[in-house]
Design a protein around this motif. Structure first.
Motif, PDB file in Angstrom:
ATOM      1  N   SER A 193      48.235  42.696  39.525  1.00  0.00           N
ATOM      2  CA  SER A 193      47.959  41.611  40.460  1.00  0.00           C
ATOM      3  C   SER A 193      47.366  40.419  39.710  1.00  0.00           C
ATOM      4  O   SER A 193      46.353  40.551  39.017  1.00  0.00           O
ATOM      5  CB  SER A 193      46.970  42.083  41.531  1.00  0.00           C
ATOM      6  OG  SER A 193      46.579  41.026  42.366  1.00  0.00           O
ATOM      7  N   THR A 194      48.001  39.276  39.833  1.00  0.00           N
ATOM      8  CA  THR A 194      47.627  38.126  38.999  1.00  0.00           C
ATOM      9  C   THR A 194      46.220  37.632  39.267  1.00  0.00           C
ATOM     10  O   THR A 194      45.562  37.100  38.373  1.00  0.00           O
ATOM     11  CB  THR A 194      48.620  36.968  39.219  1.00  0.00           C
ATOM     12  OG1 THR A 194      48.654  36.640  40.618  1.00  0.00           O
ATOM     13  CG2 THR A 194      50.015  37.366  38.761  1.00  0.00           C
ATOM     14  N   GLY A 195      45.726  37.809  40.483  1.00  0.00           N
ATOM     15  CA  GLY A 195      44.399  37.311  40.798  1.00  0.00           C
ATOM     16  C   GLY A 195      43.289  38.031  40.075  1.00  0.00           C
ATOM     17  O   GLY A 195      42.171  37.497  39.952  1.00  0.00           O
ATOM     18  N   ALA A 196      43.559  39.241  39.589  1.00  0.00           N
ATOM     19  CA  ALA A 196      42.529  40.015  38.902  1.00  0.00           C
ATOM     20  C   ALA A 196      42.403  39.654  37.428  1.00  0.00           C
ATOM     21  O   ALA A 196      41.487  40.131  36.755  1.00  0.00           O
ATOM     22  CB  ALA A 196      42.828  41.509  39.040  1.00  0.00           C
ATOM     23  N   ILE A 197      43.316  38.835  36.923  1.00  0.00           N
ATOM     24  CA  ILE A 197      43.228  38.355  35.540  1.00  0.00           C
ATOM     25  C   ILE A 197      42.604  36.957  35.565  1.00  0.00           C
ATOM     26  O   ILE A 197      43.089  36.065  36.249  1.00  0.00           O
ATOM     27  CB  ILE A 197      44.616  38.311  34.877  1.00  0.00           C
ATOM     28  CG1 ILE A 197      45.276  39.701  34.932  1.00  0.00           C
ATOM     29  CG2 ILE A 197      44.497  37.831  33.438  1.00  0.00           C
ATOM     30  CD1 ILE A 197      44.539  40.788  34.185  1.00  0.00           C
ATOM     31  N   GLN A 244      40.331  36.298  48.870  1.00  0.00           N
ATOM     32  CA  GLN A 244      41.285  35.185  48.860  1.00  0.00           C
ATOM     33  C   GLN A 244      41.346  34.539  47.482  1.00  0.00           C
ATOM     34  O   GLN A 244      42.424  34.201  46.985  1.00  0.00           O
ATOM     35  CB  GLN A 244      40.882  34.164  49.922  1.00  0.00           C
ATOM     36  CG  GLN A 244      40.923  34.707  51.340  1.00  0.00           C
ATOM     37  CD  GLN A 244      40.354  33.748  52.363  1.00  0.00           C
ATOM     38  OE1 GLN A 244      40.754  32.585  52.421  1.00  0.00           O
ATOM     39  NE2 GLN A 244      39.409  34.214  53.171  1.00  0.00           N
ATOM     40  N   ILE A 245      40.183  34.382  46.833  1.00  0.00           N
ATOM     41  CA  ILE A 245      40.156  33.799  45.488  1.00  0.00           C
ATOM     42  C   ILE A 245      40.936  34.679  44.513  1.00  0.00           C
ATOM     43  O   ILE A 245      41.714  34.189  43.685  1.00  0.00           O
ATOM     44  CB  ILE A 245      38.705  33.626  45.003  1.00  0.00           C
ATOM     45  CG1 ILE A 245      37.964  32.595  45.868  1.00  0.00           C
ATOM     46  CG2 ILE A 245      38.674  33.188  43.529  1.00  0.00           C
ATOM     47  CD1 ILE A 245      36.475  32.518  45.572  1.00  0.00           C
ATOM     48  N   LEU A 246      40.750  36.000  44.642  1.00  0.00           N
ATOM     49  CA  LEU A 246      41.388  36.939  43.719  1.00  0.00           C
ATOM     50  C   LEU A 246      42.743  37.435  44.220  1.00  0.00           C
ATOM     51  O   LEU A 246      43.405  38.217  43.525  1.00  0.00           O
ATOM     52  CB  LEU A 246      40.464  38.137  43.469  1.00  0.00           C
ATOM     53  CG  LEU A 246      39.086  37.827  42.860  1.00  0.00           C
ATOM     54  CD1 LEU A 246      38.285  39.118  42.666  1.00  0.00           C
ATOM     55  CD2 LEU A 246      39.218  37.072  41.540  1.00  0.00           C
ATOM     56  N   ASP A 247      43.151  36.999  45.405  1.00  0.00           N
ATOM     57  CA  ASP A 247      44.450  37.357  45.973  1.00  0.00           C
ATOM     58  C   ASP A 247      44.625  38.876  46.014  1.00  0.00           C
ATOM     59  O   ASP A 247      45.650  39.422  45.589  1.00  0.00           O
ATOM     60  CB  ASP A 247      45.580  36.714  45.158  1.00  0.00           C
ATOM     61  CG  ASP A 247      46.928  36.791  45.883  1.00  0.00           C
ATOM     62  OD1 ASP A 247      46.919  36.892  47.120  1.00  0.00           O
ATOM     63  OD2 ASP A 247      47.972  36.777  45.196  1.00  0.00           O
ATOM     64  N   LEU A 248      43.628  39.548  46.593  1.00  0.00           N
ATOM     65  CA  LEU A 248      43.640  41.007  46.621  1.00  0.00           C
ATOM     66  C   LEU A 248      44.124  41.584  47.938  1.00  0.00           C
ATOM     67  O   LEU A 248      44.396  42.787  48.030  1.00  0.00           O
ATOM     68  CB  LEU A 248      42.226  41.543  46.331  1.00  0.00           C
ATOM     69  CG  LEU A 248      41.710  41.350  44.914  1.00  0.00           C
ATOM     70  CD1 LEU A 248      40.278  41.851  44.811  1.00  0.00           C
ATOM     71  CD2 LEU A 248      42.607  42.067  43.913  1.00  0.00           C
TER      72      LEU A 248
END
Length: 447
Positions: free
Chosen positions: A387-391, A435-439
Motif C-alpha cells: 500500500s503506497t500510503g505506508a511508504i 486518510q493520510i496513509l490511505d489505509l
C-alpha cells in the motif's frame, strides 16, 4: 539473486503515550511509572528518526497506532453503556485496569510480528505472524489489530502470506521480531534466520527476578509456519543473566544486519554454541558471518540496558557500508560511546558511521530505535504491491507532523487516561490518519 531492500516500518507513536509502568522486567518502564509524558514530543521524535533514515537514502515505512483505550476489552470485562460511560466506570473501578487498556505500546513494532522474506521461505512469499504478546496483558490485546493493519498494507496474496497469532497460555509467549534476527550476504539473498528464546513454555523456573517472555516452542512454530529451511535456521537461548539485568527482549543485547551479528558478550546462554550454529547455518549459503562482540569488561550489561547500545538500528547504506542509529543515551554513556568510537575507527567490521537521535520519550518507557521498527525485506515486485500510503516521503512526514501537532497533547499523566474526551479526540485523529496513509477503514469505529 533478486534485487531487494530492507524497509524499516516504524510504529507511529499513539496519542495515549504514557508512563503507566506496565512492563515488569523493563527497567525504564518500571522506573518512570507515574511520570507525566509528552505524546506530541514522542511522535515528533519518532517522525524525526524516520526522516533521518530517508535522508540517509533508505526506504522508510510506517505502521499506524492502535486506538486506545481499547473498548472491546472494557466490554469483555463487563463495562456497559456509552463509550464515555465505560471509560469513566473503568477508571472509577480500577485505574490500573484502564491504564492497561490505554497503553500506546503498539508503537514498539519490533514486537508486532515476525517477518520472513521470500528469499528464505520455501514457497517464495513473505510470511507474517503477528505476535501474541501474551506475557503482558496490555500488549496481549494488540494482536488482532496488528494483523488487520498488516493485511491492509501487505494485501496481495501473490506475494504475502499472513498467519494467525500463535495461541497463548501459561508461558507460551511470542514477542515478535524483538527476539528474531537475520543474517545474509545481501538483503536479496537467502539468509539464516536467528530465533532467540528465554525459556521453554513447559520449563519450571525458580529464583528469577524477571521471567523470560519468549518461548522455545513459539520459535519452532514460527519457523515451521514460515516454511523456513531447517538447515538455515538457528534457535538459541538468551542468557538468564541478561534477562535478570533487564534485557527483557534479546534486541536489548544484540542486533543483526547483513552478515553481521552485533552482540554483548553475555547475550546468549551458550555463546560458543550460538556462534557455531550460526556458522553452520550460513556455510551452505556461501558467506561467513561477521561477529562484532562487545566485551563485558568494556561495556557491562547494566551499561547495555541503560544506554540501549544494542537496541540501535544497524542498517546498510546505499554505498554498501553500515551505520548505527543510536539513542543519545548511548552517546552520553562514556563506555558505550568509547566502544562505538572504536568500532568506527576499526577496519575489522563494516560499520562506518553512527547517528545519535533524541528518542527520550520512548526511551523512558524502555523503547529505543530498534523497538520502534519492524524490518521487512522486499523485492522490487513485492515493494510495488505494498500500500503506497505506508511508504513515507519527507513531504508525508511533514504532513504527519502537522497532523500530530494538531491532535496530540503535550502533557499526559496516567490519570488523564480516564478522560472520555481523550478517546473522542483519538478517534478523530486516527480517522484522519487513515486518510493520510490511505489505509481504508482499519479501526472498529470506522467499520
Amino acid at each position: 539473486m533478486s534485487t531487494a531492500s530492507e524497509i524499516n516500518f516504524d510504529g507511529l507513536v499513539g496519542p495515549t503515550h504514557n508512563y503507566g509502568g506496565l512492563s515488569m522486567g523493563n527497567l525504564a518502564s518500571m522506573t518512570n511509572y507515574g511520570a507525566v509524558s509528552n505524546p506530541r514530543a514522542a511522535v515528533l521524535q519518532g517522525l524525526d528518526k524516520m526522516r533521518t533514515l530517508i535522508r540517509l537514502g533508505l526506504t522508510q515505512g510506517v505502521l499506524p497506532p492502535q486506538l486506545r483505550p481499547h473498548l472491546p476489552t472494557l466490554r469483555a470485562f463487563g463495562f456497559t453503556g456509552s463509550d464515555a460511560q465505560m471509560i469513566e466506570a473503568a477508571h472509577a473501578a480500577s485505574p490500573s485496569f484502564l491504564y492497561n487498556t490505554a497503553s500506546a505500546s503498539s508503537m514498539w513494532t519490533a514486537n508486532a510480528a515476525t517477518v520472513s522474506p521470500s528469499a528464505d521461505t520455501q514457497d517464495g512469499t513473505v510470511h507474517f505472524t503477528p505476535a501474541n504478546l501474551g506475557s503482558m496483558f496490555h500488549r496481549s490485546i494488540e494482536a488482532e489489530q496488528t494483523g488487520r493493519a498488516l493485511k491492509a498494507i501487505f494485501a496481495d496474496d501473490k506475494h504475502f502470506t499472513h498467519h494467525a497469532p500463535l495461541p497463548y497460555g501459561g508461558a507460551m509467549g511470542d514477542e515478535g521480531a524483538a527476539n528474531h534476527g537475520r543474517l545474509a550476504a545481501a538483503h536479496g539473498e537467502a539468509g539464516a534466520e536467528l530465533f532467540v528464546y528465554g525459556r521453554s513454555a513447559f520449563e519450571k523456573l525458580e529464583g528469577m527476578k524477571f521471567l523470560p517472555r519468549q518461548a522455545l516452542e513459539v520459535c519452532h512454530a514460527v519457523a515451521t509456519n514460515h516454511k523456513l529451511r531447517f538447515e538455515n535456521t538457528i534457535i538459541t537461548r538468551q542468557s538468564r543473566k541478561a534477562i535478570e539485568a533487564g534485557a527483557f527482549h534479546n534486541d536489548v543485547v544484540s542486533v543483526t544486519n547483513g552478515p553481521c551479528l552485533f552482540y554483548h558478550e553475555e547475550a546468549f546462554e551458550d555463546l560458543a554454541r550460538t556462534q557455531a550454529d550460526i556458522r553452520k547455518a550460513c556455510e551452505p549459503l556461501g558467506f561467513e558471518p561477521v561477529f562484532i562482540e562487545v566485551p563485558a569488561a568494556e561495556v557491562s550489561l547494566e551499561d547495555a540496558v541503560t544506554s540501549y547500545l544494542f537496541n540501535s538500528q544497524l542498517v546498510t547504506l546505499p554505498d554498501g557500508t553500515m551505520a548505527l542509529i543510536l539513542p543519545t543515551e548511548a552517546e552520553e554513556n562514556p563506555r558505550t560511546k568509547t566502544f562505538v568510537d572504536g568500532m568506527l575507527e576499526s577496519n575489522s567490521n563494516p560499520v562506518s558511521q553512527a547517528f545519535y537521535l533524541d528518542l527520550k520519550q520512548s526511551m523512558k518507557n524502555g523503547g529505543g530505535p530498534a523497538c520502534l521498527r519492524l524490518r521487512i525485506v522486499l523485492t522490487e515486485a513485492e515493494r510495488a504491491a505494498v500500500s503506497t500510503g505506508a511508504i513515507l516521503t519527507e513531504d508525508r512526514i511533514t504532513e504527519l507532523e502537522t497532523w500530530a501537532v494538531r491532535h496530540y497533547r503535550d502533557q499526559l499523566a496516567p490519570a488523564d487516561l480516564g478522560d472520555p474526551f481523550l478517546y473522542e479526540d483519538n478517534c478523530r485523529a486516527l480517522d484522519e490518519l487513515t486518510q493520510i496513509l490511505d489505509l481504508g477503514p482499519i479501526y472498529d469505529f470506522q467499520r
